[in-house]
Design a protein around this motif. Structure first.
Motif, PDB file in Angstrom:
ATOM      1  N   ASP D 246      63.319  10.095  27.025  1.00  0.00           N
ATOM      2  CA  ASP D 246      63.210  11.835  26.652  1.00  0.00           C
ATOM      3  C   ASP D 246      62.579  12.237  25.934  1.00  0.00           C
ATOM      4  N   THR D 248      59.199  11.917  26.750  1.00  0.00           N
ATOM      5  CA  THR D 248      57.589  11.974  26.922  1.00  0.00           C
ATOM      6  C   THR D 248      58.906  12.671  28.019  1.00  0.00           C
ATOM      7  N   ARG D 249      59.512  13.241  28.346  1.00  0.00           N
ATOM      8  CA  ARG D 249      59.985  14.368  28.930  1.00  0.00           C
ATOM      9  C   ARG D 249      59.571  15.984  28.081  1.00  0.00           C
ATOM     10  N   ARG D 250      60.366  15.381  26.909  1.00  0.00           N
ATOM     11  CA  ARG D 250      59.749  16.416  26.014  1.00  0.00           C
ATOM     12  C   ARG D 250      58.459  17.425  25.620  1.00  0.00           C
ATOM     13  N   LEU D 252      56.469  16.305  28.767  1.00  0.00           N
ATOM     14  CA  LEU D 252      55.253  16.742  29.164  1.00  0.00           C
ATOM     15  C   LEU D 252      55.856  18.088  29.666  1.00  0.00           C
ATOM     16  N   ALA D 253      56.567  18.433  29.068  1.00  0.00           N
ATOM     17  CA  ALA D 253      57.182  20.394  28.940  1.00  0.00           C
ATOM     18  C   ALA D 253      56.167  20.541  28.163  1.00  0.00           C
ATOM     19  N   ALA D 254      55.648  20.492  27.009  1.00  0.00           N
ATOM     20  CA  ALA D 254      55.300  20.864  26.208  1.00  0.00           C
ATOM     21  C   ALA D 254      53.651  21.728  26.505  1.00  0.00           C
ATOM     22  N   SER D 454      53.382  18.169  21.493  1.00  0.00           N
ATOM     23  CA  SER D 454      55.056  18.412  21.157  1.00  0.00           C
ATOM     24  C   SER D 454      54.856  18.796  20.280  1.00  0.00           C
ATOM     25  N   ASP D 528      47.914  16.847  35.435  1.00  0.00           N
ATOM     26  CA  ASP D 528      48.236  15.740  37.134  1.00  0.00           C
ATOM     27  C   ASP D 528      47.491  14.699  37.745  1.00  0.00           C
TER      28      ASP D 528
END
Ligand SMILES: Nc1ncnc2c1ncn2[C@@H]1O[C@H](COP(=O)(O)OP(=O)(O)OP(=O)(O)O)[C@@H](O)[C@H]1O
Ligand SMILES: Nc1ncnc2c1ncn2[C@@H]1O[C@H](COP(=O)(O)OP(=O)(O)OP(=O)(O)O)[C@@H](O)[C@H]1O
Ligand SMILES: [Mg+2]
Ligand SMILES: [Mg+2]
Lengths: 319, 310, 489, 541
Positions: D246, D248-250, D252-254, D454, D528
């Motif tokens: 979870d 990690t996803r947050r 990367l999104a930030a 984040s 990336d």
């Protein structure tokens, strides 16, 4: 820096002048006079007065002061009432033993206190630290005259290793001279060792919490080097100050040891002069000490800049 | 966050001074020792009917016995009574001298570190004062104002201030260039605030050492001065003059020096404990320290200065 | 350690001056007597013996003395001793010393030929020779005329005498080295006191000034000093237990408690003085001052016990009654109102300080509120000169050659009594032509002393010294006599 | 063959378990591998890294096993440790300002490590030190080698610390946020240097960073930490492509991306100027007869009320110096600087303090900007108390707690001391302190460099909201171009003490006029791995 040093040198005269006024006033205020000391217990007041008159002690304060300061400015500090020599000579003669004693004492104190202080900080809370704490507290509290006597009883009376008291110039008879200086050094040095140990310990403890110590440690710097190079240097300002102060107080404050060990030093010269009301000597010594301390503290202040590059005395207070 | 299990009020309480003071063994023992001494000095003489002044020359320098449980001094006076009575003189003097000297010295030292001009003026004054002998000062004061406690106080304070001031200044100078001081400057804090909140706590560790030293020093110097009539007037006892009298009789009655020094050592130990304890109170890093093993704590009862700031 | 024939003396602090003409400090005079000599001197029975004057004659009317100087005597600088030197020295002494002023008022000195000194007095005096012989305070020593005239009222700067030792080295506050004077011409006769043969056996004497008394003792114990003088009383047992050491003593001073009669009121009342005189117990006081019975003794007289020519029994029986009830009664009669009395003393003379502490306690027990103020010596002198500053003073006084010179009876001395009768007796003693007259007057004086109570007599205190066993035949007279000393190996 | 590093089940706690900072972390590092440790601020990364060399803060309780080239670190003797440290593994500390001893020259400190490991010749040590400084791109290394740390800029100090770690060519380099204080071009250089170490010497590297661009650029493998645990571990290509946890996803999104933020409107109203710099020159005086250092050479700019000026530029170009000059910490030696209309060279005393009250300041290195004797609470409350801004103690209290909450710190942090916080936590305390008085102007020197993206996003959001509400102006100094683009109205680019260009954020970022600016923008690493590899290949070619 040079301009700073110059400015400090410029302060010399005013300080000496003010001190001279203070010391002269103190001498003037202090009751008793050399005349009554010379004449002894059963002299009549009238005779004392006569002698005072002939010694010029009954002149008004300002006359006396200006007479003294005038000749002092011409390099003549006057002549002792008691010592059959000029004040400058007296200071010269008594300064050498004091200086030797002070240097030896500081040396001994440092040799003992720096490792002890640093190691106590390193292993704080350990038995070693407690031991050191005990030692330093006793060193701090134990009156130095008692310590002197104990040392004499042990090393001179019982063991016959060292002379009880006296002074021989180590420059003319090195071995014998040193033998006379060992016990005074030990007895004086112990108290300074105790104070410096505690100062070193406290300062180093402050420093050891810093991250740069960890950082240096992470580079494989040995523990001893961390303590003795990094921590010690960072804690340097208070330690250097402490050393400077100890030295200063040794020059004037070693009276007790000088008395017990019968060393003709500046401290006992001063105290004897005060007790006998040998004012020219007392005033001369104080002026001399002022000059000495001004220089000593200048040296210490210059060292600050060398020890801690961030300290800039020349513009301390710049925002 | 990585922290769990502590609620707000609990951890806040954990940090309050009162709470930590209560758990600070050193502080408590230190206060206990000094308080006990003071208490004994006030109460015991009445309780045991001790008179520190009653002379009995025919009974001089007698070793400890039932009648005089610490022995007698060179006038045949009861040593226990004198040490107890001397406590109040010596402690009062030493405490007021060190407090005053420390207060003035700290003020001068910190002020000097804040302004080049002040530094110059104050430090030169200190240089001058350092050279003035306490003895002459005390004698002159006594002559001018009569033999009084306050003369001794003033003379010693004047003599001690320069040392403290220089020491504090040294530390303060280094602190002045720390970023947290700059941070305070940047937030518009007044010099006074910076001195009080940032410089002062950081000079305490060095100051504490000097203060214990001066405390002991005062007691001894008083003796030298009263010898010359500029100290505590006779026959009032002080630890200093007990030590001096004891020195003369050291071969015959070593216990005089022994007992007086013990009293002094105990006081200074108590003082050091208080000093270290206080430092623990102001120093942050004492909070997260795991509790020392009980054997170590027991040791602390005997020996001072453990875990400064840890 | 002393090598060969050097005697090392661990001495007290250096006296403030070595000028015998002016200083009343006893050690100054007794040290100086190794260097300087007087016209006449005293043997161990305190009898007058020839000194630099090998003989003298007195005129019929007792107003003219003619001294013949010993021939061949040379000063340490090689200059021969002449009558001119003696005259110059004695004139200086007469002008600036208390005995000089007292006894020789109006007298003149004249040099006749090379070796004859003539003294002319306005009236005959019984005490001319005694005063000239006394070597303990402001002694009438002879020095080269040039030095005496140059110094005038200022303390001497050159120490050139005719004595058995010559001052060769003086490191201020540290030590003084005396060397046997090879050109010394001794007095005649066998050695006795300071009289008789004075040729020294020791080649060299080192006087080491040791301020700290424990250091003196310790230095003696380790053999650094051959003699320790004075020895602290508390070291006596230590020395006695040490087989290598032995003890000696010499009578030194008398302890007095003086009243300030000038300060408004209280002690002008004789009952007040009397109360204190009978109220205190002298033995504890003396014990505090000199510790060991061997070294102190009660003395109710003005002169010392060993001054045989001044003995009397007046008042011996009533002395030291320790009568507290009567003392209290007297105090009440005198109207003592509980006010605080100041007792001044100094720590520079231990015996003075120690007695003061005990006296204070004793007076306290009599209901007198006494505060001790202890000063360093110079301040003490200043304070005692201030009439308003004190009520009582402990003073130790050295022996005087005759009663008229007792400083405690001098009205100009702080606390000195002002009494017509006393003045009268003293004036008569001064004018007394013969010893017998003087002794009669002395008894009168003692009578007056007992009834008037100008001060409280406490007793005599001896000073103690100690030496290693290799020091032989050391003699004393108010202090050590160094020239008699021999060193065995 | 033994692995350079294995960590098994490492746990670290404080205060008898009251604070569990690291909970059962296990990691492995192969020879020649680069492992990136990312995670939330305060998640225990630095503690984990430090334990590898057995360097713990006071009062830590540790369990687990760590082996360094086969040797058990936690059980090693002091002499073994001294041998291992620096040679087997070297560490770059997170906050360079505190990692350097202020009283020794940097040359001395580099040489010391060499000496500890047996390089005896003094001249050789000095040459090596100069060489290392050159490697990390310190300009004029022959002179700088004799500088004291306080004479260097934040980024320069960081590079010195890196140079020290590289000094002995250790088998393992632990780099805790080694590039936070570096501008992107220098950062690229450092990353290259690290990569070269790996390629040429086979060094393994454990790198802790918040910059996912750096991760993408450098790391072979990534471990993600959250609340003291490793929540995910994967090769970097896998992680960026398909994050599992979870957090990690947050994370990367930030990630803020350059050129993707909407950007701000140009700020037109220049009526009320808060700060004016007019041909500003700042020169540091030399010590002991050395020549003085000109740090800022004739810079002219202004900031209007409500405007945020972003200042970017090369490390050591004088950004912090300008910022510090605003509050009078560095001397204005030429030109003029006016704050709220008052000439800074002439204001003194009360009026100067008043200016400072209206200005908030965030220091570049948070660690040293706090008095170690004061709790976090007192640190934040200090400006309130100094200026008696709030009437009562409870008001102060609630304000402080509010501020803590705003910077994403739990309120029980208030009773800790600054030394007990992680780097990012400290930085947020610094920010909270600067905001305490609702200043009209804020100087923020790298205020988010130590924050994971984040939290950074939240803090920036806060910054923006507050700015909108209160309308303060700001001088925002940062190396993160994306952040600068997102937050500032205008951007200035500084190099060698000169302002190269100044324009609206969009202009400067999308159409840079100056070569250096272009280089800067091009050097920004993209989070990336694939794109980064491609970019690198292009630049090599
Ligand atoms: N001495 C200490 N006492 C108490 N807690 C501490 C101490 N040192 C660190 N901590 C806590 O441990 C946790 C982990 O700290 P650490 O420094 O490892 O974090 P980090 O992951 O490096 O964070 P950042 O990215 O902000 O640097 C933090 O919550 C911190 O508050
Ligand atoms: N006290 C000082 N004495 C001498 N030179 C200094 C001092 N402080 C900084 N400098 C020099 O001034 C220059 C600018 O420093 P500054 O700290 O402003 O850089 P910066 O732009 O903030 O860099 P960074 O991004 O690395 O923090 C640097 O070259 C530095 O070496
Ligand atoms: Mg970290
Ligand atoms: Mg910077």
């Amino acid at each position: 820096m040079p301009s700073y040093t110059l400015r400090r040198a410029g302060a010399l005269l005013p300080v000496l002048l003010v001190v001279s006024i203070v010391i002269f006033s103190l001498a003037y205020l202090t009751p008793g006079d050399p005349a009554s000391t010379i004449l002894g217990p059963e002299a009549l007041e009238a005779d004392v007065q006569n002698l005072r008159d002939s010694m010029g002690l009954n002149d008004p304060f300002l006359v006396q002061y200006f007479r003294w300061i005038w000749s002092a400015m011409h390099g003549d500090l006057g002549t002792s009432y008691f010592l059959k020599m000029s004040v400058a000579q007296a200071i010269g003669q008594h300064f050498l033993p004091t200086m030797q004693l002070a240097v030896l004492t500081i040396f001994y104190a440092l040799v003992v206190s720096i490792p002890l202080g640093v190691l106590a900080a390193r292993w704080r809370g350990s038995f070693f630290d407690h031991g050191i704490a005990g030692f330093t507290l006793i060193g701090l509290t134990f009156p130095s005259f008692v310590l002197s006597l104990i040392l004499v009883i042990v090393f001179s009376v019982c063991l016959h290793w060292l002379p009880v008291a006296g002074y021989r110039n180590p420059f003319s008879e090195p071995w014998n001279g040193m033998r006379y200086l060992i016990l005074p050094t030990l007895s004086l040095g112990t108290i300074y060792a105790a104070v410096i140990t505690r100062t070193v310990r406290a300062s180093v403890l402050d420093v050891l919490k810093a991250e740069y110590v960890d950082s240096a440690r992470s580079r494989g710097v040995s523990e001893s080097r961390l303590l003795f190079a990094h921590a010690l240097r960072n804690a340097g300002l208070p330690i250097i100050t402490m050393i400077g102060l100890s030295f200063a107080s040794l020059v004037s404050g070693a009276v007790v040891a000088e008395t017990v060990f019968n060393i003709p030093g500046i401290g006992s010269l001063l105290v004897n002069a005060i007790q006998r009301r040998d004012y020219p000597v007392a005033q001369g010594v104080v002026l001399f000490l002022t000059l000495l301390y001004l220089l000593l503290n200048l040296l210490v202040d210059l060292l600050y800049g060398l020890i801690d590059p961030r300290v800039r005395l020349s513009d301390a207070g710049a925002k | 966050m990585a922290t769990t299990g502590i609620n707000d009020t609990n951890s806040e309480r954990r940090r309050t001074v009162a709470f930590r003071a209560m758990r600070n063994t050193q502080l408590i023992i230190g206060f206990g020792m000094i308080g006990g001494m003071a208490f004994a000095a006030v109460v015991l003489p009445h309780l045991l009917g001790l008179d520190p002044q009653a002379v009995e020359p025919l009974n001089r320098l007698k070793a400890p016995s039932l009648a005089h449980f610490l022995g007698t001094d060179n006038f045949g006076r009861d040593l226990a009574a004198r040490i107890l009575a001397g406590a109040s003189t010596s402690l009062r003097l030493a405490a007021s001298v060190t407090l005053l000297a420390a207060a003035i010295g700290v003020a001068v030292g910190i002020l000097a570190s804040f302004s080049r001009l002040l530094d110059h003026v104050l430090m030169r004054i200190c240089d001058g004062l350092m050279a003035i002998p306490a003895l002459l000062l005390a004698l002159a004061l006594t002559a001018t104002f009569g033999p009084k406690f306050s003369n001794l106080l003033i003379a010693l304070v004047i003599v001690f201030v320069p040392g403290i001031a220089r020491l504090v200044r040294a530390r303060a100078l280094a602190l002045r260039s720390e970023t947290f001081v700059e941070a305070a400057v940047a937030m518009g804090a007044s010099d006074l605030h910076i001195m009080g909140r940032h410089i002062f706590p950081n000079v305490l560790s060095v100051l504490a050492v000097q203060v214990t030293f001066l405390f002991a020093e005062t007691i001894v110097i008083e003796a030298a001065l009263s010898f010359l009539g500029a100290g505590v007037p006779p026959p009032a006892p002080s630890w200093g003059n007990i030590l001096y009298d004891g020195k003369a009789a050291i071969a015959k009655a070593p216990y005089m020096v022994l007992f007086a020094s013990t009293a002094m050592v105990m006081t200074v130990v108590g003082l050091t404990l208080i000093g270290d304890g206080l430092r623990d109170l102001v120093d942050p890093r004492s909070g997260s320290q795991p509790e020392a093993s009980w054997s170590k704590r027991l040791l602390r009862l005997v020996l001072p200065c453990t875990k400064e700031g840890a | 350690a002393s090598e060969g024939d050097t005697l090392v003396v661990g001495y007290g602090p250096q006296p403030p001056s070595l000028d015998p003409h002016v200083t009343t400090v006893i050690p100054a005079n007794t040290l100086a007597r190794n260097i300087f000599e007087t016209l006449v001197t005293l043997d161990e029975d305190m009898k007058i013996q020839p000194g630099l004057a090998q003989s003298w004659s007195v005129s019929e009317d007792g107003r003219m003395y003619r001294f013949t100087l010993r021939p061949g005597v040379k000063f340490h600088n090689g200059q021969p001793l002449t009558a001119t030197d003696a005259v110059a020295s004695l004139e200086r002494w007469q002008r600036y010393s208390l005995p000089g002023k007292n006894v020789f008022q109006g007298a003149t000195w004249q040099a006749e030929e090379e070796h004859t000194v003539v003294l002319s007095l306005p009236t005959p005096r019984f005490n001319v020779l005694d005063t000239l012989a006394s070597g303990i305070a402001q002694s009438a020593v002879i020095m080269p005329a040039s030095i005496a005239t140059a110094a005038a009222e200022k303390p001497l700067t050159q120490y050139i005498g005719t004595g058995p030792f010559r001052l060769v080295d003086w490191q201020q506050d540290q030590m003084m080295e005396l060397q046997r004077y090879e050109g010394y011409t001794s007095f005649g006769g066998t050695q006795s006191g300071t009289a008789g043969d004075r040729t020294p056996t020791c080649g060299k004497i080192q006087i080491v000034f040791v301020k700290d008394e424990s250091t003196r003792t310790l230095g003696l114990t380790t053999g650094e000093y051959d003699v320790a003088n004075p020895l602290p009383y508390d070291s006596i047992t230590e020395v006695q237990e040490n087989d290598a050491l032995k003890l000696g003593s010499y009578a030194s001073t008398m302890l007095n408690l003086s009243f300030n009669q000038e300060k408004s009121g209280f002690f002008r009342d004789k009952r007040a003085r009397q109360a204190i005189n009978i109220g205190i117990d002298r033995l504890p006081i003396l014990t505090a001052a000199a510790i060991d019975q061997r070294f102190f003794r009660l003395n109710n007289h003005l002169m010392m016990r060993n001054q045989k020519q001044w003995t009397t029994e007046v008042g011996d029986t009533e002395f030291n009654p320790v009568d507290a009830p009567n003392a209290k009664r007297l105090l009440k009669e005198a109207g003592y109102d509980g006010r605080q009395l100041i007792l001044i003393t100094t720590r520079d003379y231990v015996e003075m300080y120690n007695s003061a502490i005990v006296i204070q306690q004793q007076l306290q027990n009599l209901g007198v509120n006494v505060k001790v103020e202890s000063y360093d010596w110079a301040t003490f002198v200043k304070v005692r000169a201030n009439k308003e500053a004190w009520d009582l003073m402990v003073l130790s006084v050295g022996p005087k050659s005759d009663p008229s010179q007792l400083v405690s009876l001098n009205k100009d001395f702080p606390g000195g009594p002002r009494d017509m009768q006393l003045e009268d007796i003293l004036a008569r003693i001064r004018k007394a032509a013969t010893m017998e007259d003087a002794q009669d007057l002395y008894r009168k004086l003692e009578g007056w002393n007992q009834s008037y109570v100008p001060s409280v007599r406490i007793g005599e205190v001896d000073y103690v010294f100690a030496m290693s066993k290799r020091v032989q035949s050391i003699q004393v007279q108010n202090d050590l006599i160094l020239w008699t000393t021999r060193l065995s190996n | 063959m033994t692995l350079p590093l294995t960590i098994e089940n490492l746990s670290i706690s404080f205060g008898r378990g009251a604070i569990e900072a690291v909970r059962g972390v296990s990691l492995e590092l192969r020879s020649g591998e680069i492992l990136a440790l990312v995670g939330e601020s305060g998640s225990g990364k630095s503690l984990t890294a430090r334990s590898i060399l057995k360097i713990f803060p006071e009062g830590a309780t540790v369990s687990g096993r760590i082996s360094l080239t086969g040797e058990d670190v936690l059980a090693a003797s002091p002499s073994d440790l001294a041998r291992l440290r620096g040679a087997a593994a070297a560490m770059v500390f997170q906050e360079p300002s505190t990692a350097l001893n202020p009283v020794f020259t940097i040359g001395w400190q580099i040489a010391e490590g060499l000496k500890a490991h047996g390089i005896c010749d003094q001249r050789a040590r000095r040459n090596r030190a100069i060489e290392l400084l050159r490697d990390v791109d310190i300009p004029d290394p022959q002179t700088r080698v004799d500088y004291y740390p306080h004479q260097l800029s934040g980024g320069q100090k960081q590079r010195v610390v890196i140079a020290m770690a590289l000094a002995l060519r250790p088998a393992l380099i632990i780099a805790d946020e080694p590039t936070t204080a570096l501008d992107v071009t220098v950062q690229a250089g450092i990353l290259d240097l690290l990569r070269r170490c790996r390629d040429e010497l086979g060094t393994s590297i454990l790198i802790i960073t918040h910059n996912l661009g750096v991760v993408a650029d450098l790391a072979d493998r990534v471990a993600v930490m959250y609340q003291g645990r490793i929540v995910e571990e994967a090769p970097s290509t896998v992680l960026f492509a398909s994050p599992k946890a979870d957090y990690t996803r947050r994370l990367l999104a930030a990630v803020p991306l350059l050129g993707q933020s909407s950007g701000k409107e140009d700020f037109a109203s220049r009526e009320r100027l808060i700060l004016e710099a007019d041909h500003l020159e700042i020169t540091y005086p030399g010590r002991f007869g050395r020549t003085s250092v000109p740090a800022v050479k004739g810079v002219t700019f202004d900031i209007a009320a409500g405007e945020i000026l972003g200042l970017v530029g090369e490390s050591g170009s004088g950004k912090s110096t300008i910022g510090r000059a605003v509050v009078g910490l560095s001397p204005v030696t030429g030109g003029a600087m006016r704050l709220f209309g008052a000439d800074l060279r002439h204001v003194k005393g009360k009026s100067l303090r008043e200016l400072r009250r209206r200005t908030g300041f965030v220091f570049q290195d948070p660690a040293s900007s706090f008095n170690g004797f004061m709790t976090v609470f007192d640190c934040i409350a200090e400006p309130l108390r100094v200026h008696r801004a709030l009437p009562s103690a409870p008001a102060v209290r609630s304000r402080v707690l509010e501020l803590l909450d705003q910077v994403q710190l739990p309120s029980d942090m208030a009773w800790r001391y600054p030394g007990e916080l992680s780097g990012g936590q400290r930085q947020r305390v610094g920010l909270a302190r600067a905001l305490a008085l609702n200043p009209e102007f804020i100087v923020a020197d790298e205020p988010t460099s130590a924050l994971d993206v984040s939290i950074q996003a939240k803090v920036l959001e806060l910054f923006k909201t507050l700015q909108k509400e209160l309308g303060f102006a700001a001088l925002f100094i940062s190396h993160d171009l994306a952040v600068v683009e997102e937050i500032s109205h205008r951007v200035g680019v500084l190099r060698h003490g000169k302002l190269l260009e100044l324009g609206s954020a969009r202009e400067v970022m999308s159409a840079p006029r100056h070569d250096y600016t272009r280089l800067l923008i091009n050097s920004v690493p993209v989070p990336d791995p694939a794109i980064q590899a491609e970019k690198r290949a292009r630049s090599v070619a």
